[in-house]
Design a protein around this motif. Structure first.
Motif, short mmCIF file in Angstrom:
data_model
loop_
_atom_site.label_atom_id
_atom_site.label_comp_id
_atom_site.label_asym_id
_atom_site.label_seq_id
_atom_site.Cartn_x
_atom_site.Cartn_y
_atom_site.Cartn_z
N GLU A 250 13.41 4.15 5.94
CA GLU A 250 12.71 3.66 5.12
C GLU A 250 12.56 3.55 3.60
O GLU A 250 13.02 4.71 3.11
N VAL A 251 12.57 2.33 2.86
CA VAL A 251 12.85 2.25 1.40
C VAL A 251 11.72 1.73 0.93
O VAL A 251 11.33 0.53 1.43
N ALA A 252 11.14 2.03 -0.24
CA ALA A 252 10.02 1.47 -1.01
C ALA A 252 10.65 1.14 -2.30
O ALA A 252 11.56 1.67 -2.86
N TYR A 253 10.12 -0.15 -2.98
CA TYR A 253 10.42 -0.28 -4.43
C TYR A 253 9.48 0.17 -5.23
O TYR A 253 8.25 0.13 -5.28
N ALA A 254 9.83 0.66 -6.42
CA ALA A 254 9.02 0.98 -7.52
C ALA A 254 9.58 0.48 -9.01
O ALA A 254 10.15 1.26 -9.65
N ASN A 255 9.39 -0.99 -9.06
CA ASN A 255 10.35 -1.60 -9.89
C ASN A 255 9.21 -1.71 -11.25
O ASN A 255 8.02 -1.87 -11.00
N GLY A 256 9.93 -1.91 -12.32
CA GLY A 256 9.28 -2.01 -13.57
C GLY A 256 8.34 -0.90 -14.32
O GLY A 256 7.96 -1.05 -15.29
N VAL A 257 8.93 0.26 -13.95
CA VAL A 257 8.46 1.46 -14.31
C VAL A 257 9.70 2.39 -14.92
O VAL A 257 10.86 2.19 -14.17
N ILE A 270 4.26 7.65 -4.24
CA ILE A 270 4.62 7.80 -2.85
C ILE A 270 3.24 6.97 -2.08
O ILE A 270 3.34 6.54 -1.08
N ASP A 271 2.02 7.69 -2.56
CA ASP A 271 0.79 6.77 -2.15
C ASP A 271 0.87 5.45 -2.10
O ASP A 271 0.30 4.63 -1.35
N MET A 272 1.12 4.91 -3.42
CA MET A 272 1.49 3.45 -3.71
C MET A 272 2.58 2.81 -2.58
O MET A 272 2.03 1.91 -1.77
N ALA A 273 3.56 3.50 -2.27
CA ALA A 273 4.47 2.82 -1.30
C ALA A 273 3.99 3.10 0.05
O ALA A 273 4.01 2.15 0.89
N ASN A 274 3.17 3.94 0.29
CA ASN A 274 2.66 4.30 1.68
C ASN A 274 1.59 3.25 2.01
O ASN A 274 1.15 2.98 3.08
N ILE A 279 4.07 -6.75 5.38
CA ILE A 279 5.19 -6.67 6.28
C ILE A 279 6.39 -7.61 5.48
O ILE A 279 7.52 -7.03 5.48
N ALA A 280 6.39 -8.78 5.16
CA ALA A 280 7.43 -9.58 4.72
C ALA A 280 8.00 -9.33 3.18
O ALA A 280 9.21 -9.13 3.11
N SER A 281 7.08 -9.13 2.29
CA SER A 281 7.40 -9.13 0.86
C SER A 281 7.00 -7.95 0.26
O SER A 281 6.82 -7.79 -1.09
N GLY A 282 6.14 -6.99 0.90
CA GLY A 282 5.68 -5.85 0.16
C GLY A 282 6.69 -5.04 -0.40
O GLY A 282 7.68 -4.86 -0.03
N ASN A 283 6.28 -4.12 -1.44
CA ASN A 283 7.08 -3.31 -2.12
C ASN A 283 7.05 -1.72 -1.24
O ASN A 283 7.74 -0.80 -1.75
N GLY A 284 6.09 -1.52 -0.41
CA GLY A 284 6.14 -0.26 0.33
C GLY A 284 7.27 -0.04 1.19
O GLY A 284 8.22 -0.87 1.27
N PHE A 285 7.06 0.72 2.08
CA PHE A 285 8.22 1.57 2.82
C PHE A 285 8.54 0.51 3.93
O PHE A 285 7.58 0.32 4.67
#
Length: 434
Positions: A250-257, A270-274, A279-285
């Protein structure tokens, strides 16, 4: 497709997180001659020649993917003059104009030979049809396969015969003018825990490609993907350098920081990603073959540049549960050297059951209109629950063993979450009702 692990435990943050920052070099060699399998926690790397394999068949029992190595000049042309009964009388007239499918680069289960499914038959998987009685996928298609290019191109005819219950794949191939051939098999038992089992047409044998034991998380690879054409912007298939993920990672995005912001406040990110459940376009895991992909760099007209503030948080199975790692790319040198660098840092880990961290939930057919079969490994099913996308439970079932069949004909068309309850923990996965 989302794959959510529901577990309880204790999140552990390291005392001095910045001391864990590591810079690793990935070397695909000049011309991108190698693909590199990368283990995130240890930084260990395993290289294989990019052209060492020609087709790959899945090792997941509840799947039927057949992918081609387009970067080795391997392409399929769908035979238009009959089914696999025409193998002995193969007619190549107009072959270059036949339908030419490509691997899907979002889902590892949609290979080039999985692109022509019959929409009116949920058991049709393009190269063959699943038999619910025998649990075999029986081949019914015929292909012309090209290997190489130009004067060195070789043409083969290729006929899938059967996928056995144990996952072994039986097929037949040979020169165009050879009427008969000898069936061959790629065996799951020889895959050494990998995501695929691989075959080389030139060597006439199954070959080892992945890290021994399947112990890797990211694959730095070269593949064909849809990219905008210069001038028109139309999407065309073109060789691309990018990063593939192992099934289930599982991969999450943390962009712009800034990367340092993630390291200084790991729990917050991590809480933000969780919590990002789109489903389709989220930045989460989320899982997906090219969830990392290749858009972390671009060519500015003279050299490659890494996109700033483009970061990833990767969840991998650790010794006591799930480990969280932050990753960013630092350099990309292009095909002249094939080298790139990345920085990784461990954010923490979630103590949970090791078995559920290793468990993969198989689900097919998906989408489906009437039946769906679930399977798990490393654990056994104890129950099944179906939830709407708003979290309302619509159905539940008692279950036991490693497989379970659900009748979903009563569900309204749309998206649902199916929860597999196991003796090691619960796993959720997106299901689409046709």
């Amino acid at each position: 497709m989302k794959n959510l692990l529901i577990a309880t435990g204790l999140f552990l943050c390291a005392g001095n997180i910045f001391s864990q920052r590591v810079i690793d070099t990935i070397n695909m060699e000049p011309g991108y001659a190698k693909q590199v399998f990368y283990h995130i926690p240890s930084g260990k790397k395993h290289s294989s020649s990019l052209t060492q394999w020609h087709f790959a068949h899945t090792t997941l029992l509840m799947d039927n993917a057949i992918r081609l190595n387009h970067m080795a000049g391997v392409f399929a042309y769908v035979y238009p003059y009959g089914d696999n009964s025409a193998y002995g009388n193969f007619d190549t007239t107009g072959w270059a104009t036949w339908q030419k499918p490509y691997n899907d680069m979002k889902s590892e289960s949609l290979g080039a030979l999985n692109q022509q499914k019959d929409p009116n038959n949920q058991w049709d998987f393009s190269w063959g049809v699943y038999d619910p009685g025998s649990h075999l996928v029986k081949g019914d298609s015929l292909y012309l396969i090209t290997v190489g290019s130009g004067a060195n191109m070789k043409l083969y005819k290729f006929m899938p015969i059967q996928q056995d219950k144990n996952g072994d794949f039986i097929f037949q191939f040979g020169p165009i003018d050879e009427a008969l051939g000898t069936p061959d098999t790629v065996k799951t038992s020889k895959s050494d825990g990998g995501m695929f089992k691989y075959y080389n047409f030139t060597l006439d044998q199954q070959v080892a490609i992945e890290t021994a034991g399947g112990d890797w998380h990211l694959n730095f690879n070269r593949y064909y993907d849809l990219v905008p054409a210069p001038g028109t912007g139309d999407l065309v298939m073109y060789p691309t350098n990018g990063v593939e993920s192992k099934r289930g990672v599982e991969v999450a995005y943390a962009n712009g920081v800034n990367f340092e912001d993630i390291l200084s406040s790991p729990q917050m990110y991590i809480d933000m990603a969780n919590s990002d459940t789109a489903i389709a376009s989220g930045n989460g895991f989320t899982t997906g073959l090219t969830r990392v992909g290749g858009d972390w760099k671009f060519f500015n007209g003279s050299s490659f540049v890494v996109v700033p503030k483009k970061n990833y948080i990767v969840k991998v199975a650790g010794a006591i549960g799930s480990e969280y790692w932050a990753i960013r790319f630092l350099t990309f040198e292009g095909q002249g050297t094939g080298r790139m660098t990345l920085e990784r840092s461990k954010l923490g880990e979630l103590a949970t059951n090791k078995e559920i961290a290793q468990t993969v939930l198989g689900m097919f057919p998906n989408p489906s209109s009437d039946k769906v079969i679930l399977s798990v490994n490393h654990s056994e099913l104890t129950g099944i629950a179906i939830y709407s996308m708003t979290g309302v439970k619509t159905q539940s079932f008692d279950a036991n063993g490693t497989q379970f069949e659900i009748n979903v004909s009563g569900l309204n068309p749309g998206q649902y979450i199916i929860e597999a309850q196991t003796n090691a923990g619960n796993i959720r996965k997106l299901f689409i009702k046709k």
